[in-house]
Design a protein around this motif. Structure first.
Motif, mmCIF file in Angstrom:
data_model
loop_
_atom_site.group_PDB
_atom_site.id
_atom_site.type_symbol
_atom_site.label_atom_id
_atom_site.label_comp_id
_atom_site.label_asym_id
_atom_site.label_seq_id
_atom_site.Cartn_x
_atom_site.Cartn_y
_atom_site.Cartn_z
ATOM 1 N N SER A 120 6.114 -12.103 -3.420
ATOM 2 C CA SER A 120 6.861 -10.894 -3.329
ATOM 3 C C SER A 120 8.338 -10.779 -3.492
ATOM 4 O O SER A 120 8.960 -11.603 -4.123
ATOM 5 C CB SER A 120 6.641 -10.626 -1.835
ATOM 6 O OG SER A 120 7.557 -11.663 -0.689
ATOM 7 N N ALA A 121 8.904 -9.413 -3.672
ATOM 8 C CA ALA A 121 10.270 -9.099 -3.672
ATOM 9 C C ALA A 121 10.976 -9.271 -2.452
ATOM 10 O O ALA A 121 10.458 -8.964 -1.565
ATOM 11 C CB ALA A 121 10.333 -7.688 -4.364
ATOM 12 N N SER A 141 2.474 -2.628 -4.846
ATOM 13 C CA SER A 141 2.004 -1.518 -4.030
ATOM 14 C C SER A 141 3.421 -0.841 -3.320
ATOM 15 O O SER A 141 3.069 0.023 -2.584
ATOM 16 C CB SER A 141 0.902 -1.694 -2.968
ATOM 17 O OG SER A 141 1.557 -2.933 -2.180
ATOM 18 N N SER A 142 4.369 -1.707 -3.138
ATOM 19 C CA SER A 142 5.673 -1.284 -2.701
ATOM 20 C C SER A 142 5.280 -1.351 -0.930
ATOM 21 O O SER A 142 6.132 -0.881 -0.045
ATOM 22 C CB SER A 142 6.312 0.075 -2.823
ATOM 23 O OG SER A 142 5.457 1.176 -2.475
ATOM 24 N N ALA A 143 4.158 -1.805 -0.690
ATOM 25 C CA ALA A 143 3.910 -2.185 0.895
ATOM 26 C C ALA A 143 5.125 -3.071 1.634
ATOM 27 O O ALA A 143 5.096 -4.243 0.998
ATOM 28 C CB ALA A 143 2.622 -2.760 1.175
ATOM 29 N N PRO A 170 12.508 -2.210 -9.954
ATOM 30 C CA PRO A 170 13.140 -2.435 -8.659
ATOM 31 C C PRO A 170 13.734 -1.310 -7.701
ATOM 32 O O PRO A 170 13.826 -1.487 -6.495
ATOM 33 C CB PRO A 170 14.547 -3.110 -9.396
ATOM 34 C CG PRO A 170 13.850 -3.706 -10.585
ATOM 35 C CD PRO A 170 12.988 -2.517 -11.068
ATOM 36 N N SER A 171 14.039 -0.011 -8.327
ATOM 37 C CA SER A 171 14.368 1.161 -7.502
ATOM 38 C C SER A 171 13.372 1.440 -6.370
ATOM 39 O O SER A 171 13.618 1.733 -5.424
ATOM 40 C CB SER A 171 14.917 2.288 -8.446
ATOM 41 O OG SER A 171 13.948 2.471 -9.364
ATOM 42 N N GLN A 172 12.026 1.357 -6.954
ATOM 43 C CA GLN A 172 10.965 1.809 -6.249
ATOM 44 C C GLN A 172 10.823 0.705 -4.963
ATOM 45 O O GLN A 172 10.542 1.319 -3.610
ATOM 46 C CB GLN A 172 9.845 1.959 -6.906
ATOM 47 C CG GLN A 172 9.768 3.052 -7.973
ATOM 48 C CD GLN A 172 8.519 2.888 -8.682
ATOM 49 O OE1 GLN A 172 8.308 1.948 -9.619
ATOM 50 N NE2 GLN A 172 7.769 4.044 -8.636
ATOM 51 N N ILE A 173 10.980 -0.587 -5.327
ATOM 52 C CA ILE A 173 10.693 -1.771 -4.463
ATOM 53 C C ILE A 173 11.786 -1.406 -3.274
ATOM 54 O O ILE A 173 11.662 -1.465 -2.170
ATOM 55 C CB ILE A 173 10.726 -3.076 -4.995
ATOM 56 C CG1 ILE A 173 9.570 -2.918 -5.992
ATOM 57 C CG2 ILE A 173 10.918 -3.931 -3.923
ATOM 58 C CD1 ILE A 173 9.652 -4.246 -6.905
ATOM 59 N N THR A 174 12.933 -1.331 -3.783
ATOM 60 C CA THR A 174 14.209 -1.338 -2.674
ATOM 61 C C THR A 174 14.147 0.000 -1.920
ATOM 62 O O THR A 174 14.796 -0.196 -0.593
ATOM 63 C CB THR A 174 15.734 -1.553 -3.549
ATOM 64 O OG1 THR A 174 15.636 -0.437 -4.531
ATOM 65 C CG2 THR A 174 15.593 -2.863 -4.126
ATOM 66 N N ALA A 175 13.822 0.915 -2.464
ATOM 67 C CA ALA A 175 13.507 2.307 -1.768
ATOM 68 C C ALA A 175 12.580 2.126 -0.581
ATOM 69 O O ALA A 175 12.858 2.831 0.403
ATOM 70 C CB ALA A 175 13.235 3.403 -2.671
ATOM 71 N N ALA A 176 11.498 1.344 -0.853
ATOM 72 C CA ALA A 176 10.347 1.251 0.041
ATOM 73 C C ALA A 176 10.945 0.261 1.334
ATOM 74 O O ALA A 176 10.725 0.632 2.482
ATOM 75 C CB ALA A 176 9.468 0.602 -0.469
ATOM 76 N N ALA A 177 12.025 -0.720 0.853
ATOM 77 C CA ALA A 177 12.611 -1.455 1.878
ATOM 78 C C ALA A 177 13.502 -0.688 2.761
ATOM 79 O O ALA A 177 13.405 -0.786 3.850
ATOM 80 C CB ALA A 177 13.089 -2.681 1.283
ATOM 81 N N LEU A 178 14.416 0.223 2.149
ATOM 82 C CA LEU A 178 15.161 0.847 2.987
ATOM 83 C C LEU A 178 14.693 1.754 3.827
ATOM 84 O O LEU A 178 15.113 2.220 4.825
ATOM 85 C CB LEU A 178 16.405 1.694 1.896
ATOM 86 C CG LEU A 178 17.051 0.514 1.192
ATOM 87 C CD1 LEU A 178 17.812 1.304 0.173
ATOM 88 C CD2 LEU A 178 18.219 0.179 2.286
ATOM 89 N N GLY A 192 -0.845 -8.639 -9.251
ATOM 90 C CA GLY A 192 -1.631 -7.507 -9.840
ATOM 91 C C GLY A 192 -1.204 -7.529 -11.338
ATOM 92 O O GLY A 192 -0.867 -8.301 -11.896
ATOM 93 N N SER A 193 -1.447 -6.312 -11.804
ATOM 94 C CA SER A 193 -1.377 -5.984 -13.218
ATOM 95 C C SER A 193 0.381 -5.443 -13.684
ATOM 96 O O SER A 193 0.764 -6.042 -14.675
ATOM 97 C CB SER A 193 -2.312 -5.154 -13.761
ATOM 98 O OG SER A 193 -2.237 -3.718 -13.188
ATOM 99 N N THR A 194 0.698 -4.663 -13.009
ATOM 100 C CA THR A 194 1.965 -4.098 -12.990
ATOM 101 C C THR A 194 2.827 -3.936 -12.031
ATOM 102 O O THR A 194 2.558 -3.421 -10.965
ATOM 103 C CB THR A 194 1.842 -2.678 -13.649
ATOM 104 O OG1 THR A 194 1.088 -2.870 -14.793
ATOM 105 C CG2 THR A 194 3.103 -1.934 -14.152
ATOM 106 N N GLN A 195 4.041 -4.493 -12.042
ATOM 107 C CA GLN A 195 5.093 -4.425 -10.944
ATOM 108 C C GLN A 195 5.926 -3.043 -11.082
ATOM 109 O O GLN A 195 6.121 -2.512 -12.014
ATOM 110 C CB GLN A 195 5.905 -5.636 -10.982
ATOM 111 C CG GLN A 195 5.297 -6.824 -10.833
ATOM 112 C CD GLN A 195 6.156 -8.146 -10.705
ATOM 113 O OE1 GLN A 195 7.412 -8.077 -10.772
ATOM 114 N NE2 GLN A 195 5.772 -9.347 -10.497
#
Length: 450
Positions: free
Chosen positions: A95-96, A116-118, A68-76, A62-65
């Protein structure tokens, strides 16, 4: 007058070396097969992981990642637990990977689309292997499933592999005879298997020695001594990097998936005043990326109030490997070092490990080492076939003990020399020499029975 005795002594030495080559080869054959098969597979662990877990590891760029806090929050949110590591995407289409420890203490890697934090799914944490399947291959390769004893068996096999190459070259050497073939000349039967064994060994011996020697740093006895001597001589992990700061009892190797080999046993530094507020993950990521760490790195979370943030990377280009420790409250850099900061032996060990695992030099290195692994399998198969074809019915078929008493003395000296460099191999050689002496004395006392 001396030509005949010298010729007899030479023939006796040849038979003694052949006997030891035969016995050692037969004993370590199963372990060599395990090393060759699992090693050949593990060379392509990244390619295998990508093919097996494409849905988890690859995303549409994609264009903008996201932060990290948003990505880890989605995982948790999808997989509750305690965050213990975060690996940003190593490329735009990756992927992260978020490491989460559940309430049961088990570790899982949760894969998240960084755009997308999916949440794409999760796997049991395979550490440096990258997946549970490759974790099993890695543990089989080192026989860690058997504990410390398995490690010693693999060390013994690796040391004997080096000596088997040396004794094999000695047995192959022409000495004025029409042996020492560089091509398969026989057309069938045991001679064909003998030629296959000799030709395979002579062309791949150097690669086999390299794989054995670069694998030994992980061993318990040889590797431990190598580490201690390298450190004591200032040629491994030089002193002074902690700058007088307090350190914990936790080694670096316990908190990161992959650290420079010579650093794995080094203690982690400690954070300062625990009364502060820990740095946010976004700030930590910004700090280490500002220091120039290359993509593919991972950040390990502090373990307790005195723990530190640790960012580490072990890329294909080993010159970019790096470990950075940050104070969890102030964000101060407590330690930052890479390959160029290691001593000569540490530097050499890192390069050896990188080549050994197929990381350095890309596909060309992987294919060359895969060929060496295939050659090791061929050597095992041809050796077992030759033994089976020459084995007398109901007997083991071990070559006869030479009658010349000078040979055991010579081989005892070889055992002492091997024991200096390969302690476990030296011990096994001394045990074998003791058996040979008993057999020799038995033959002298009971010549007819022998």
């Amino acid at each position: 007058m001396t030509e005949t005795p010298n010729r007899a002594a030479g023939a006796a030495l040849y038979r003694a070396v052949w006997r030891w080559h035969f016995i050692a080869g037969l004993v370590i054959l199963p372990f060599v097969l395990i090393l060759a098969v699992t090693g050949g597979i593990y060379l392509f662990k990244d390619e295998i992981n990508d093919a097996a877990y494409t849905r988890l590891r690859l995303v549409e760029a994609g264009s903008t990642q996201l932060a990290p806090s948003q990505i880890t929050a989605a995982a948790l949110e999808a997989h509750p637990g305690t965050l213990y590591s975060y690996a940003p995407p190593s490329a735009a289409d990756r992927s992260a990977a978020v490491g989460i420890r559940g309430e049961d203490g088990l570790k899982d890697t949760v894969y998240v689309d960084p755009y997308s934090s999916a949440v794409l799914g999760h796997l049991w944490d395979g550490g440096a292997a990258g997946s549970p399947a490759m974790y099993v291959v890695r543990k089989l390769h080192s026989l860690e499933y058997v504990g410390w004893f398995g490690n010693r068996l693999i060390e013994l096999a690796a040391g004997w592999m080096v000596l088997l190459v040396g004794t094999g070259i000695y047995l192959w050497w022409p000495r004025g005879r029409k042996l020492g073939t560089v091509s398969i000349k026989a057309s069938r039967g045991r001679p064909w298997w003998r030629d296959l064994h000799a030709v395979t060994g002579i062309y791949t011996g150097a690669f086999i020695v390299f794989l054995a020697m670069t694998g030994l740093p992980w061993s318990g006895v040889w590797g431990g001594k190598f580490y201690d001597y390298a450190y004591a001589l200032g040629l491994g992990m030089p002193d002074g990097y902690w700058s007088g700061k307090p350190v914990s009892t936790v080694p670096v190797g316990d908190v990161v998936n992959r650290a420079p080999w010579i650093m794995e046993k080094q203690p982690l530094p400690l954070s300062g005043d625990s009364g502060g507020v820990p740095q946010a993950l976004d700030s930590v990521v910004a700090t280490v990326e500002g220091l120039g760490i290359v993509p593919g790195y991972a950040v390990s979370m502090p373990n307790g109030p005195e723990g530190v943030f640790t960012a580490s990377v072990y890329p294909d280009d080993i010159s970019d490997e790096r470990v950075i420790h940050l104070d969890q409250y102030s964000g101060e850099v407590l330690y930052d070092a890479g390959l160029s900061d290691l001593g000569a032996l540490g530097w050499a060990a890192e390069w050896g490990v990188s080549i050994h695992t197929g990381q350095a030099w890309g596909l060309a290195n992987q294919l060359v080492l895969l060929a060496a692994c295939v050659a090791m399998v061929m050597l095992c198969v041809s050796a077992a076939t030759m033994w089976w074809k020459r084995r007398p019915s109901g007997a083991l078929g071990v070559p006869q003990v030479p009658a010349d008493w000078r040979i055991p003395r010579t081989l005892l000296l070889m055992a002492v020399a091997a024991g200096i460099f390969f302690p476990l191999v030296g011990l096994s050689m001394l045990l074998l020499a003791a058996v040979e002496i008993v057999v020799h004395l038995s033959r002298r006392r009971h010549p007819r029975a022998a």
